[in-house]
Motif scaffolding. Sequence first.
Motif, PDB file in Angstrom:
ATOM      1  N   GLU A  52       0.793  -1.231   0.000  1.00 27.69           N
ATOM      2  CA  GLU A  52       0.000   0.000   0.000  1.00 27.69           C
ATOM      3  C   GLU A  52       0.826   1.282   0.000  1.00 27.69           C
ATOM      4  N   GLU A  53       1.929   1.298   0.712  1.00 27.86           N
ATOM      5  CA  GLU A  53       2.710   2.525   0.827  1.00 27.86           C
ATOM      6  C   GLU A  53       3.902   2.577  -0.123  1.00 27.86           C
ATOM      7  N   MET A  54       4.407   1.404  -0.507  1.00 32.86           N
ATOM      8  CA  MET A  54       5.603   1.371  -1.343  1.00 32.86           C
ATOM      9  C   MET A  54       5.321   0.871  -2.753  1.00 32.86           C
ATOM     10  N   GLY A  55       4.042   0.573  -3.042  1.00 32.04           N
ATOM     11  CA  GLY A  55       3.625   0.254  -4.403  1.00 32.04           C
ATOM     12  C   GLY A  55       4.065  -1.081  -4.958  1.00 32.04           C
ATOM     13  N   CYS A  56       4.283  -2.070  -4.098  1.00 28.73           N
ATOM     14  CA  CYS A  56       4.714  -3.382  -4.593  1.00 28.73           C
ATOM     15  C   CYS A  56       3.528  -4.149  -5.183  1.00 28.73           C
ATOM     16  N   ASP A  57       3.810  -4.888  -6.251  1.00 28.02           N
ATOM     17  CA  ASP A  57       2.801  -5.694  -6.930  1.00 28.02           C
ATOM     18  C   ASP A  57       2.581  -7.044  -6.252  1.00 28.02           C
ATOM     19  N   ILE A  58       3.590  -7.493  -5.549  1.00 29.15           N
ATOM     20  CA  ILE A  58       3.577  -8.788  -4.861  1.00 29.15           C
ATOM     21  C   ILE A  58       4.638  -8.718  -3.772  1.00 29.15           C
ATOM     22  N   VAL A  59       4.475  -9.534  -2.731  1.00 30.28           N
ATOM     23  CA  VAL A  59       5.447  -9.556  -1.634  1.00 30.28           C
ATOM     24  C   VAL A  59       5.821 -10.997  -1.329  1.00 30.28           C
ATOM     25  N   ILE A  60       7.074 -11.196  -0.991  1.00 31.14           N
ATOM     26  CA  ILE A  60       7.530 -12.464  -0.434  1.00 31.14           C
ATOM     27  C   ILE A  60       7.873 -12.179   1.029  1.00 31.14           C
ATOM     28  N   ALA A  61       7.194 -12.884   1.934  1.00 31.79           N
ATOM     29  CA  ALA A  61       7.355 -12.681   3.375  1.00 31.79           C
ATOM     30  C   ALA A  61       8.159 -13.841   3.941  1.00 31.79           C
ATOM     31  N   LEU A  62       9.316 -13.537   4.482  1.00 29.15           N
ATOM     32  CA  LEU A  62      10.291 -14.540   4.881  1.00 29.15           C
ATOM     33  C   LEU A  62      10.485 -14.560   6.389  1.00 29.15           C
ATOM     34  N   GLY A  63      10.378 -15.735   6.994  1.00 31.24           N
ATOM     35  CA  GLY A  63      10.575 -15.830   8.428  1.00 31.24           C
ATOM     36  C   GLY A  63      11.109 -17.182   8.850  1.00 31.24           C
ATOM     37  N   MET A  64      11.714 -17.191  10.043  1.00 35.70           N
ATOM     38  CA  MET A  64      12.273 -18.426  10.581  1.00 35.70           C
ATOM     39  C   MET A  64      11.837 -18.587  12.033  1.00 35.70           C
ATOM     40  N   PRO A  65      10.655 -19.152  12.235  1.00 35.39           N
ATOM     41  CA  PRO A  65      10.198 -19.387  13.605  1.00 35.39           C
ATOM     42  C   PRO A  65      11.115 -20.371  14.330  1.00 35.39           C
ATOM     43  N   GLY A  66      11.245 -20.156  15.622  1.00 35.17           N
ATOM     44  CA  GLY A  66      12.076 -21.040  16.434  1.00 35.17           C
ATOM     45  C   GLY A  66      11.416 -22.392  16.671  1.00 35.17           C
ATOM     46  N   PRO A  67      12.075 -23.241  17.464  1.00 34.20           N
ATOM     47  CA  PRO A  67      11.603 -24.619  17.645  1.00 34.20           C
ATOM     48  C   PRO A  67      10.589 -24.826  18.782  1.00 34.20           C
ATOM     49  N   GLU A  68      10.375 -23.809  19.601  1.00 39.73           N
ATOM     50  CA  GLU A  68       9.503 -23.971  20.770  1.00 39.73           C
ATOM     51  C   GLU A  68       8.031 -23.868  20.382  1.00 39.73           C
ATOM     52  N   GLU A  69       7.176 -24.385  21.243  1.00 38.86           N
ATOM     53  CA  GLU A  69       5.729 -24.360  20.995  1.00 38.86           C
ATOM     54  C   GLU A  69       5.223 -22.925  20.811  1.00 38.86           C
ATOM     55  N   ILE A  70       5.736 -21.986  21.590  1.00 41.14           N
ATOM     56  CA  ILE A  70       5.316 -20.588  21.452  1.00 41.14           C
ATOM     57  C   ILE A  70       5.718 -20.034  20.085  1.00 41.14           C
ATOM     58  N   ASP A  71       6.844 -20.485  19.542  1.00 39.76           N
ATOM     59  CA  ASP A  71       7.279 -20.055  18.215  1.00 39.76           C
ATOM     60  C   ASP A  71       6.307 -20.549  17.142  1.00 39.76           C
ATOM     61  N   LYS A  72       5.836 -21.768  17.310  1.00 41.08           N
ATOM     62  CA  LYS A  72       4.865 -22.317  16.357  1.00 41.08           C
ATOM     63  C   LYS A  72       3.546 -21.542  16.436  1.00 41.08           C
ATOM     64  N   GLN A  73       3.147 -21.171  17.646  1.00 44.07           N
ATOM     65  CA  GLN A  73       1.936 -20.366  17.815  1.00 44.07           C
ATOM     66  C   GLN A  73       2.108 -18.994  17.161  1.00 44.07           C
ATOM     67  N   CYS A  74       3.254 -18.369  17.363  1.00 42.73           N
ATOM     68  CA  CYS A  74       3.522 -17.063  16.745  1.00 42.73           C
ATOM     69  C   CYS A  74       3.520 -17.174  15.219  1.00 42.73           C
ATOM     70  N   ALA A  75       4.077 -18.261  14.698  1.00 43.90           N
ATOM     71  CA  ALA A  75       4.090 -18.464  13.241  1.00 43.90           C
ATOM     72  C   ALA A  75       2.665 -18.605  12.713  1.00 43.90           C
ATOM     73  N   HIS A  76       1.823 -19.335  13.441  1.00 45.68           N
ATOM     74  CA  HIS A  76       0.433 -19.490  13.031  1.00 45.68           C
ATOM     75  C   HIS A  76      -0.283 -18.146  13.025  1.00 45.68           C
ATOM     76  N   GLU A  77      -0.066 -17.355  14.069  1.00 45.83           N
ATOM     77  CA  GLU A  77      -0.681 -16.024  14.132  1.00 45.83           C
ATOM     78  C   GLU A  77      -0.190 -15.143  12.993  1.00 45.83           C
ATOM     79  N   ALA A  78       1.106 -15.227  12.697  1.00 46.44           N
ATOM     80  CA  ALA A  78       1.661 -14.448  11.584  1.00 46.44           C
ATOM     81  C   ALA A  78       1.030 -14.887  10.261  1.00 46.44           C
ATOM     82  N   SER A  79       0.854 -16.189  10.087  1.00 49.72           N
ATOM     83  CA  SER A  79       0.222 -16.699   8.861  1.00 49.72           C
ATOM     84  C   SER A  79      -1.187 -16.149   8.697  1.00 49.72           C
TER      85      SER A  79
END
Length: 154
Positions: A52-79
């Motif tokens: 919206e602000e930088m005018g991109c036509d498409i985005v690739i969103a890159l992340g590396m959640p950690g191995p803990e259960e809370i990391d998996k929950q955060c990844a799900h929320e991010a998704s």
Amino acid sequence: MAKVGVADTAFARYDMGKAAIEELKRGASVRIERYTVPGVKDLPVASKKLIEEMGCDIVIALGMPGPEEIDKQCAHEASLGIIHAQLLTNKHIIEVFVHEDEAADDKELVKLADARTREHARNVLKLLFNPKALEKEAGTGQRQGFADAGPARI
């Protein structure tokens, strides 16, 4: 000229943004806007801002959640946030997460993160310039970062 947004995180243990940019530049002439945020839960707003602000036509969103259960929950929320941002902007945001526990050691983690990032960067270019190429891959069991599974056999 098409503009691709690259949203990545400082939490990741491999520079997935750099790999994506290299692959995007290798595959096409596109303008690239990079936006780095602290962690995966920051990716939805970064992706939306890139569109919206930088005018991109498409985005690739890159992340590396950690191995803990809370990391998996955060990844799900991010998704969920990334999906919501796609619906709000009517633009593709290709989510590329590499969970730390997908790899046995750092060497394997780097190999997986690099391969998955580059394969999805090529998918971004297909969506932008040649969507029929993805149509030809439908049902073929593509696996980014690992060997393809192939189609199911009866």
